[in-house]
Design a protein around this motif. Sequence first.
Motif, short mmCIF file in Angstrom:
data_model
loop_
_atom_site.label_atom_id
_atom_site.label_comp_id
_atom_site.label_asym_id
_atom_site.label_seq_id
_atom_site.Cartn_x
_atom_site.Cartn_y
_atom_site.Cartn_z
N GLU A 84 34.37 60.80 22.88
CA GLU A 84 32.93 61.02 22.89
C GLU A 84 32.50 62.12 21.92
OE1 GLU A 84 31.52 61.26 26.95
OE2 GLU A 84 32.79 59.57 27.53
N VAL A 85 33.24 63.23 21.89
CA VAL A 85 32.82 64.34 21.02
C VAL A 85 33.28 64.10 19.58
CG1 VAL A 85 32.91 66.83 20.62
CG2 VAL A 85 32.86 65.94 22.96
N VAL A 86 34.55 63.82 19.38
CA VAL A 86 35.04 63.70 18.01
C VAL A 86 34.71 62.32 17.41
CG1 VAL A 86 37.05 63.81 16.49
CG2 VAL A 86 36.87 65.38 18.42
N THR A 89 35.37 71.16 20.52
CA THR A 89 35.63 71.05 19.09
C THR A 89 35.00 69.78 18.52
OG1 THR A 89 37.71 72.24 19.35
CG2 THR A 89 37.48 70.89 17.37
N THR A 90 34.27 69.94 17.42
CA THR A 90 33.59 68.77 16.84
C THR A 90 34.30 68.27 15.59
OG1 THR A 90 32.22 70.08 15.35
CG2 THR A 90 31.37 69.76 17.58
N ARG A 91 33.85 67.11 15.13
CA ARG A 91 34.43 66.56 13.90
C ARG A 91 34.10 67.45 12.71
NH1 ARG A 91 31.33 60.85 13.14
NH2 ARG A 91 32.73 60.23 14.79
N VAL A 120 39.67 58.41 10.35
CA VAL A 120 39.54 58.84 11.75
C VAL A 120 38.10 58.68 12.25
CG1 VAL A 120 39.85 60.71 13.41
CG2 VAL A 120 41.49 60.42 11.55
N CYS A 121 37.15 59.26 11.50
CA CYS A 121 35.75 59.18 11.96
C CYS A 121 35.09 57.86 11.60
CB CYS A 121 34.95 60.36 11.39
SG CYS A 121 35.51 61.95 12.01
N GLU A 122 35.76 57.04 10.82
CA GLU A 122 35.24 55.72 10.43
C GLU A 122 33.85 55.84 9.82
OE1 GLU A 122 35.87 53.04 13.76
OE2 GLU A 122 38.04 53.24 13.62
#
Lengths: 557, 557
Positions: free
Chosen positions: B348-350, A404-406, A350-352
């Motif tokens: 943008e955030v995640v 909400t952040t990663r 997801v976040c690569e």
Amino acid sequence: MAYTLGMDYGTNSVRALVVDCRDGSELATSVVNYPGGNQGILLDPLDHHLARQHPGDYLFGLEKSVVEALAQAAKHPGFSADQVIGIGVDATGSSPIPVDEKNVPLALFDRWKNVLAAQCWLWKDHTSHREAAEITRIAAQHRPHFIAKCGNTYSSEWFWSKIWHCLKTAPEVFDAAYSWVELTDFIPAVLAGVSDPKAVMRGICAAGHKALYAEDWGGLPDKDFLAMLDPKLAGLRDRLYETAHDATKAAGTLCPQWAAKLGLPAGIPIAIGEMDVHYGAIGSGVEEGVLVKAMGTSTCDCSVVRADKPVADIPGICGIVKGAILPGYYGIEAGQSAVGDIFKWWVEVVCEGDGALHARLTQEAAAQKPGGSGLLALDWNNGNRTILVDPMLTGAILGQTLHTTRADIYRALIEATAFGARAIIERIKDYGVSINRVVCCGGIAEKNAFLMQIYADVTGCTMQVSGSAQACALGAAVAAAVLAGPARGGYADFPSAQKAMTSIKPICYTPKPQNQALYDQLYALYRQLHDAFGGVNKSADLSGVMKKLIALKQGAN
Amino acid sequence: MAYTLGMDYGTNSVRALVVDCRDGSELATSVVNYPGGNQGILLDPLDHHLARQHPGDYLFGLEKSVVEALAQAAKHPGFSADQVIGIGVDATGSSPIPVDEKNVPLALFDRWKNVLAAQCWLWKDHTSHREAAEITRIAAQHRPHFIAKCGNTYSSEWFWSKIWHCLKTAPEVFDAAYSWVELTDFIPAVLAGVSDPKAVMRGICAAGHKALYAEDWGGLPDKDFLAMLDPKLAGLRDRLYETAHDATKAAGTLCPQWAAKLGLPAGIPIAIGEMDVHYGAIGSGVEEGVLVKAMGTSTCDCSVVRADKPVADIPGICGIVKGAILPGYYGIEAGQSAVGDIFKWWVEVVCEGDGALHARLTQEAAAQKPGGSGLLALDWNNGNRTILVDPMLTGAILGQTLHTTRADIYRALIEATAFGARAIIERIKDYGVSINRVVCCGGIAEKNAFLMQIYADVTGCTMQVSGSAQACALGAAVAAAVLAGPARGGYADFPSAQKAMTSIKPICYTPKPQNQALYDQLYALYRQLHDAFGGVNKSADLSGVMKKLIALKQGAN
């Protein structure tokens, strides 16, 4: 001076470990990656369920890893290879291999070497999911006791599912195979020079957990039952085995041919093969009252209960098998089908990102308090193995805002796996099995202090870490020392061998009462979701879940 | 030749639009960003709920944007500023401004210019959430009819919450303010040279939707009710207004002073102020049977029902106010508190990406079929404005595996907002309001064909797009043309003005039956989650949700 050799056949590589029998210290180790396929695994681009392995890679790795480990050990003053008094082997499972009547894997012959169905069917091969469902259905109807000890669900990862799928989709391979041997049993048999599949000493561990074997019903499933699947499977039963054994029995002694190849004394005992996590439990000092958690991409939880008392079926627990881990005890196995894999999914898919992102997210997540993100997740991205035993469940994340952040989600996923771990511990305890200590082994336990503290806070258990980073191979070496016996420098039994040869790291993770109190509240919400989506509660009131999460968040910040 | 001027006061900037009354063609437009604060907004680093705006920025932007637009229009042969026959103004709301007894904003005086409480309280200021909850509680107990038309929940974004919060936290500002004027009413009053707050013509739109005004109960809330909040609010009622007006009334005529500043003829009519989305609905051709969706960071849905028939309260709908949009009609307003904001959050955030990532994810997501990812999301990252009217709900994503990608989730979030849109449409229709066409305006409607097709497939409605990219300013210009009347080159009524001056783009998005059938199934699952977490269903059986998602995924791929 006496040493034993522990062999650990993992998913991508094999490890040989030379262990000093006096104190379990590890003189030398060598890891050999399987040369074939993709990181050792043969894949099918058209079917991502498929995972096979070339048996030749196991033999290549056996010779190379042992020779290398012995060469490394030889640098220690006082060590010589003739002081090795026994060999133990663990492997992944269920990983069955089709063999001919001389116990030679079909895939070692030119005709079959490139045929996927003729290879070893690696534990994580899921091509047989339809057969697994059918076995579950037929057993539920005709032999409910067969599956009562494995959470009432037979898995696509297991022995009969795979062989039946081979019969259906590659009948020429099924017909060419005289018999099938689990990898855990195959390597010890090779070392012992056994050339008849019916003479291969089979471990109770794979037989009981994966092949529906139990003394109670006369060993393997009866032919009438197997004939309901396919008459050819009933026929195969005669070419498998009558009896499976616990670790008090040897798989044989080292044959001269392999003794010469490896540079070891012929005639030393070879321990019965067990599955990796089971020997890992022994290498981590499992005893009654201890839960060993092997923590990696997935998690396997092992515990033991003395076999002189009756043990109840525990609903939703993968397996309860007499003699499977320690002789004289029921072995109890549970597990979570994805743990490290979920964090890897989040960071890499997801976040690569990569390892650096894991580190950054850990740092950011560690700065938060329990409940501080307002998030709650379900750890079911690869289904739920225990306690719902349902591969068709999926992941969930709840409580997101626009901020909400990663890192918030990363922490919520870690917490979700901890909640899953707590559900297993509670279930086992609810059925009268005591758990006084938890000992963790595997990469996550060694490296991820942040996660370990969360596990302690969520479960309320002090988390200890196994002294060895190679707990599985060490456990196999312990079994070899017991088989060799005290006269040769080994031990009379497992408790004395474990006491001398295994250890716990000085670091441990103790629950923090303040965090525990918060996690008790979050766990109650987790169970609401768990029971609602898992089908335990079919009239759930979830109206308060999001609001309670917000209240906890406001309290934390 | 006749022209009108439409002014649109947005969140970060003001737009002036010069419109040809014959066909609504847009001769010239000028956008002026508010010079103060952060993108025009005054923030408090210690309280992220706070959002204020300096009233001087509105006056600065008024003069600059109109002068620029007129200069641009003057390049067209045949245009001259004396052909402008009227002005219409829309603005965000509820955005109340404290003013003195001469209708001058306190913040224009040195003493108050840096005091946050003395500025305009921008619509999205949420500092008053406690006061909103208290108003809801007191009204539910003593005046339930007050809140029955706004979904039974008074919002922290609205007039009385904000003024009460000012009274509590900055009493010196409250005491210094003679009265309070909504931005929608303030700008027309400035243009008309009105220097007495009680003489300011107030629009029914802001009064009815935000200040609990209704003819049925004699205008603003009675003093006994206000005294239950605070006696000083009861005192303020005498310095506000008795009557609010629909768009058939003028706010006044252009005063000589502002006529000179702007270069426009003095004495031309100024339309009553309405909130931006309401004039946007008019500019998009709203009529009975049409739902106008203003689609941006959040979404506002407007519809109208003839006022000669009684209209039922519609549970969960933000507001039903007679005359609020079109004169002679009930204006119905609903909305989703986050739409574009959710996609922005994800990208943008995640994902820590930018516009290029939006484009990449759109492309990847567009390659999928409905249900193809096995995911389902709830669009509540900023609460649920309609139909649950609950700001304390949060987002959810369900159905993840270890293979779920960021594009899968991106698509699921778009679908979730479409499901939210469908829930609103169904609720409005369920209460007898017909919706035969949906006309969308705003950036998303203009630019995101992928999303628009999903909305068509999910709602089953053909999605049309408003002909103007400045529908709000155009609607204000239409209102000005109606007030000016046919003798001066305007129109006798709204239907004829809308017919001539508004349009629909040639492109429209028609539901694809095959996708509709799949989305009907996904929507049923969405409603299961929606009703369970939203508290509509307090005995939900969710055991089938994940399995049904997997079945749909297997069918799609």
